[in-house]
Scaffold this motif. Sequence first.
Motif, PDB file in Angstrom:
ATOM      1  N   ILE A 198       0.840  -1.189   0.000  1.00  0.00           N
ATOM      2  CA  ILE A 198       0.000   0.000   0.000  1.00  0.00           C
ATOM      3  C   ILE A 198       0.880   1.245   0.000  1.00  0.00           C
ATOM      4  O   ILE A 198       1.852   1.346   0.765  1.00  0.00           O
ATOM      5  N   SER A 199       0.542   2.205  -0.847  1.00  0.00           N
ATOM      6  CA  SER A 199       1.208   3.503  -0.879  1.00  0.00           C
ATOM      7  C   SER A 199       0.423   4.494  -0.038  1.00  0.00           C
ATOM      8  O   SER A 199      -0.811   4.440   0.022  1.00  0.00           O
ATOM      9  N   GLU A 200       1.136   5.417   0.621  1.00  0.00           N
ATOM     10  CA  GLU A 200       0.464   6.476   1.367  1.00  0.00           C
ATOM     11  C   GLU A 200      -0.194   7.481   0.416  1.00  0.00           C
ATOM     12  O   GLU A 200      -1.215   8.075   0.746  1.00  0.00           O
ATOM     13  N   ASN A 201       0.404   7.681  -0.729  1.00  0.00           N
ATOM     14  CA  ASN A 201      -0.138   8.566  -1.753  1.00  0.00           C
ATOM     15  C   ASN A 201      -1.258   7.835  -2.481  1.00  0.00           C
ATOM     16  O   ASN A 201      -1.032   6.821  -3.143  1.00  0.00           O
ATOM     17  N   HIS A 202      -2.499   8.348  -2.370  1.00  0.00           N
ATOM     18  CA  HIS A 202      -3.653   7.636  -2.917  1.00  0.00           C
ATOM     19  C   HIS A 202      -3.684   7.623  -4.438  1.00  0.00           C
ATOM     20  O   HIS A 202      -4.542   6.964  -5.033  1.00  0.00           O
ATOM     21  N   ALA A 203      -2.757   8.330  -5.077  1.00  0.00           N
ATOM     22  CA  ALA A 203      -2.665   8.260  -6.533  1.00  0.00           C
ATOM     23  C   ALA A 203      -2.135   6.900  -6.991  1.00  0.00           C
ATOM     24  O   ALA A 203      -2.248   6.556  -8.174  1.00  0.00           O
ATOM     25  N   TYR A 204      -1.554   6.135  -6.069  1.00  0.00           N
ATOM     26  CA  TYR A 204      -1.023   4.816  -6.377  1.00  0.00           C
ATOM     27  C   TYR A 204      -1.926   3.754  -5.754  1.00  0.00           C
ATOM     28  O   TYR A 204      -2.163   3.767  -4.539  1.00  0.00           O
ATOM     29  N   ALA A 205      -2.416   2.850  -6.570  1.00  0.00           N
ATOM     30  CA  ALA A 205      -3.339   1.819  -6.085  1.00  0.00           C
ATOM     31  C   ALA A 205      -2.581   0.714  -5.352  1.00  0.00           C
ATOM     32  O   ALA A 205      -1.456   0.371  -5.727  1.00  0.00           O
ATOM     33  N   PRO A 206      -3.189   0.132  -4.302  1.00  0.00           N
ATOM     34  CA  PRO A 206      -2.578  -1.034  -3.650  1.00  0.00           C
ATOM     35  C   PRO A 206      -2.501  -2.210  -4.629  1.00  0.00           C
ATOM     36  O   PRO A 206      -3.260  -2.283  -5.593  1.00  0.00           O
ATOM     37  N   PHE A 207      -1.563  -3.116  -4.357  1.00  0.00           N
ATOM     38  CA  PHE A 207      -1.500  -4.322  -5.188  1.00  0.00           C
ATOM     39  C   PHE A 207      -1.028  -5.497  -4.333  1.00  0.00           C
ATOM     40  O   PHE A 207      -0.332  -5.327  -3.336  1.00  0.00           O
ATOM     41  N   GLU A 208      -1.465  -6.691  -4.741  1.00  0.00           N
ATOM     42  CA  GLU A 208      -1.139  -7.917  -4.026  1.00  0.00           C
ATOM     43  C   GLU A 208       0.029  -8.626  -4.697  1.00  0.00           C
ATOM     44  O   GLU A 208       0.185  -8.574  -5.918  1.00  0.00           O
ATOM     45  N   VAL A 209       0.840  -9.276  -3.864  1.00  0.00           N
ATOM     46  CA  VAL A 209       1.894 -10.145  -4.390  1.00  0.00           C
ATOM     47  C   VAL A 209       1.936 -11.398  -3.532  1.00  0.00           C
ATOM     48  O   VAL A 209       1.554 -11.396  -2.356  1.00  0.00           O
ATOM     49  N   GLY A 210       2.399 -12.490  -4.118  1.00  0.00           N
ATOM     50  CA  GLY A 210       2.572 -13.721  -3.372  1.00  0.00           C
ATOM     51  C   GLY A 210       3.817 -13.671  -2.505  1.00  0.00           C
ATOM     52  O   GLY A 210       4.810 -13.018  -2.860  1.00  0.00           O
ATOM     53  N   LEU A 211       3.781 -14.348  -1.371  1.00  0.00           N
ATOM     54  CA  LEU A 211       4.928 -14.349  -0.468  1.00  0.00           C
ATOM     55  C   LEU A 211       6.173 -14.915  -1.150  1.00  0.00           C
ATOM     56  O   LEU A 211       7.297 -14.538  -0.803  1.00  0.00           O
ATOM     57  N   GLU A 212       5.973 -15.816  -2.135  1.00  0.00           N
ATOM     58  CA  GLU A 212       7.129 -16.387  -2.822  1.00  0.00           C
ATOM     59  C   GLU A 212       7.761 -15.388  -3.787  1.00  0.00           C
ATOM     60  O   GLU A 212       8.889 -15.612  -4.268  1.00  0.00           O
ATOM     61  N   ASP A 213       7.058 -14.288  -4.085  1.00  0.00           N
ATOM     62  CA  ASP A 213       7.564 -13.304  -5.050  1.00  0.00           C
ATOM     63  C   ASP A 213       8.139 -12.055  -4.386  1.00  0.00           C
ATOM     64  O   ASP A 213       8.477 -11.089  -5.087  1.00  0.00           O
ATOM     65  N   ILE A 214       8.231 -12.056  -3.081  1.00  0.00           N
ATOM     66  CA  ILE A 214       8.657 -10.856  -2.370  1.00  0.00           C
ATOM     67  C   ILE A 214       9.670 -11.226  -1.297  1.00  0.00           C
ATOM     68  O   ILE A 214       9.590 -12.300  -0.695  1.00  0.00           O
ATOM     69  N   GLU A 215      10.623 -10.332  -1.079  1.00  0.00           N
ATOM     70  CA  GLU A 215      11.599 -10.491   0.015  1.00  0.00           C
ATOM     71  C   GLU A 215      11.514  -9.273   0.915  1.00  0.00           C
ATOM     72  O   GLU A 215      11.655  -8.137   0.456  1.00  0.00           O
ATOM     73  N   LEU A 216      11.229  -9.526   2.191  1.00  0.00           N
ATOM     74  CA  LEU A 216      11.188  -8.430   3.165  1.00  0.00           C
ATOM     75  C   LEU A 216      12.622  -8.108   3.576  1.00  0.00           C
ATOM     76  O   LEU A 216      13.262  -8.882   4.288  1.00  0.00           O
ATOM     77  N   ILE A 217      13.115  -6.962   3.126  1.00  0.00           N
ATOM     78  CA  ILE A 217      14.486  -6.562   3.435  1.00  0.00           C
ATOM     79  C   ILE A 217      14.592  -6.083   4.879  1.00  0.00           C
ATOM     80  O   ILE A 217      15.551  -6.380   5.595  1.00  0.00           O
ATOM     81  N   GLY A 218      13.628  -5.310   5.331  1.00  0.00           N
ATOM     82  CA  GLY A 218      13.652  -4.800   6.694  1.00  0.00           C
ATOM     83  C   GLY A 218      12.503  -3.846   6.936  1.00  0.00           C
ATOM     84  O   GLY A 218      11.850  -3.370   6.012  1.00  0.00           O
ATOM     85  N   ARG A 219      12.281  -3.586   8.203  1.00  0.00           N
ATOM     86  CA  ARG A 219      11.199  -2.706   8.621  1.00  0.00           C
ATOM     87  C   ARG A 219      11.737  -1.285   8.784  1.00  0.00           C
ATOM     88  O   ARG A 219      12.803  -1.072   9.384  1.00  0.00           O
ATOM     89  N   VAL A 220      11.016  -0.299   8.241  1.00  0.00           N
ATOM     90  CA  VAL A 220      11.402   1.101   8.388  1.00  0.00           C
ATOM     91  C   VAL A 220      10.996   1.568   9.789  1.00  0.00           C
ATOM     92  O   VAL A 220       9.830   1.507  10.159  1.00  0.00           O
ATOM     93  N   VAL A 221      11.982   2.036  10.570  1.00  0.00           N
ATOM     94  CA  VAL A 221      11.718   2.347  11.974  1.00  0.00           C
ATOM     95  C   VAL A 221      11.977   3.810  12.320  1.00  0.00           C
ATOM     96  O   VAL A 221      11.669   4.260  13.423  1.00  0.00           O
ATOM     97  N   TRP A 222      12.544   4.583  11.381  1.00  0.00           N
ATOM     98  CA  TRP A 222      12.879   5.993  11.665  1.00  0.00           C
ATOM     99  C   TRP A 222      13.171   6.672  10.343  1.00  0.00           C
ATOM    100  O   TRP A 222      13.556   6.025   9.373  1.00  0.00           O
ATOM    101  N   LYS A 223      12.941   7.965  10.275  1.00  0.00           N
ATOM    102  CA  LYS A 223      13.263   8.690   9.045  1.00  0.00           C
ATOM    103  C   LYS A 223      13.862  10.051   9.381  1.00  0.00           C
ATOM    104  O   LYS A 223      13.670  10.587  10.463  1.00  0.00           O
ATOM    105  N   SER A 224      14.581  10.601   8.419  1.00  0.00           N
ATOM    106  CA  SER A 224      15.049  11.979   8.507  1.00  0.00           C
ATOM    107  C   SER A 224      14.909  12.586   7.125  1.00  0.00           C
ATOM    108  O   SER A 224      14.883  11.888   6.120  1.00  0.00           O
ATOM    109  N   GLY A 225      14.796  13.894   7.074  1.00  0.00           N
ATOM    110  CA  GLY A 225      14.655  14.550   5.791  1.00  0.00           C
ATOM    111  C   GLY A 225      14.692  16.055   5.926  1.00  0.00           C
ATOM    112  O   GLY A 225      14.574  16.606   7.024  1.00  0.00           O
ATOM    113  N   ARG A 226      14.860  16.741   4.807  1.00  0.00           N
ATOM    114  CA  ARG A 226      14.908  18.202   4.791  1.00  0.00           C
ATOM    115  C   ARG A 226      13.507  18.755   4.962  1.00  0.00           C
ATOM    116  O   ARG A 226      12.522  18.156   4.575  1.00  0.00           O
ATOM    117  N   LEU A 227      13.422  19.946   5.537  1.00  0.00           N
ATOM    118  CA  LEU A 227      12.147  20.645   5.657  1.00  0.00           C
ATOM    119  C   LEU A 227      11.751  21.198   4.294  1.00  0.00           C
ATOM    120  O   LEU A 227      12.594  21.558   3.499  1.00  0.00           O
TER     121      LEU A 227
END
Length: 221
Positions: free
Chosen positions: A192-221
Amino acid sequence: MASGRAQTGDPRERLAELAQEAGVSLASLSRMIGRNASYLQQYITKGSPRRLDEADREKLAEFFGVPESELGGRREISYDIPVSRRKADWVEVPRLSLSASAGPGELPAEEVPFDTFRFSRRWLRQQGFEPAKLSAIRVVGDSMEPLLRDGDEVLVDHSPSNFREGVHVVRIGDALHVKRVQAGPPGRVVLISENHAYAPFEVGLEDIELIGRVVWKSGRL
């Protein structure tokens, strides 16, 4: 996160300086201390509140690795801390030379660190993070706006664990994505994308690799 340089006399100016040096937004810092996203912006620009609460000041000082006196607290007695002790208080988290696309999919570069972010070891421990399992990568694209913007850096926890819904970096084929991952029908997940302009999509567990969970962010104002 990052230790400061010269101290200014005004704690508001000092906080703005520290945030700029660390590359972290005031909104992110506000949420970190349990406040609404505009709290520290109003503190700096409008003088409301007049002073930071003691608990808020303590969290911010610990995050930046500076004395509370720089943020308006009472001036502490200075001790000569050995260099070995000071170095032990910080963790260098690798920045990888690849990007997680918030869009069609970013082909990864070589997964070799080109730089580091410095974090307080104590802060990482308080958040329940294992330093050796963390890396930082850059977000590309707009599909996760407003949560994650193009150019934001995210801290990714690679610790193996049972699947939990949340924002993850995932690999589909050769492309990396950053998406909110939810459980779907048996054997499938929904991206699922936070931007609603992008539709959610399904994938099979065999077709995806979970690299890691996003736990913090930083960015410019």
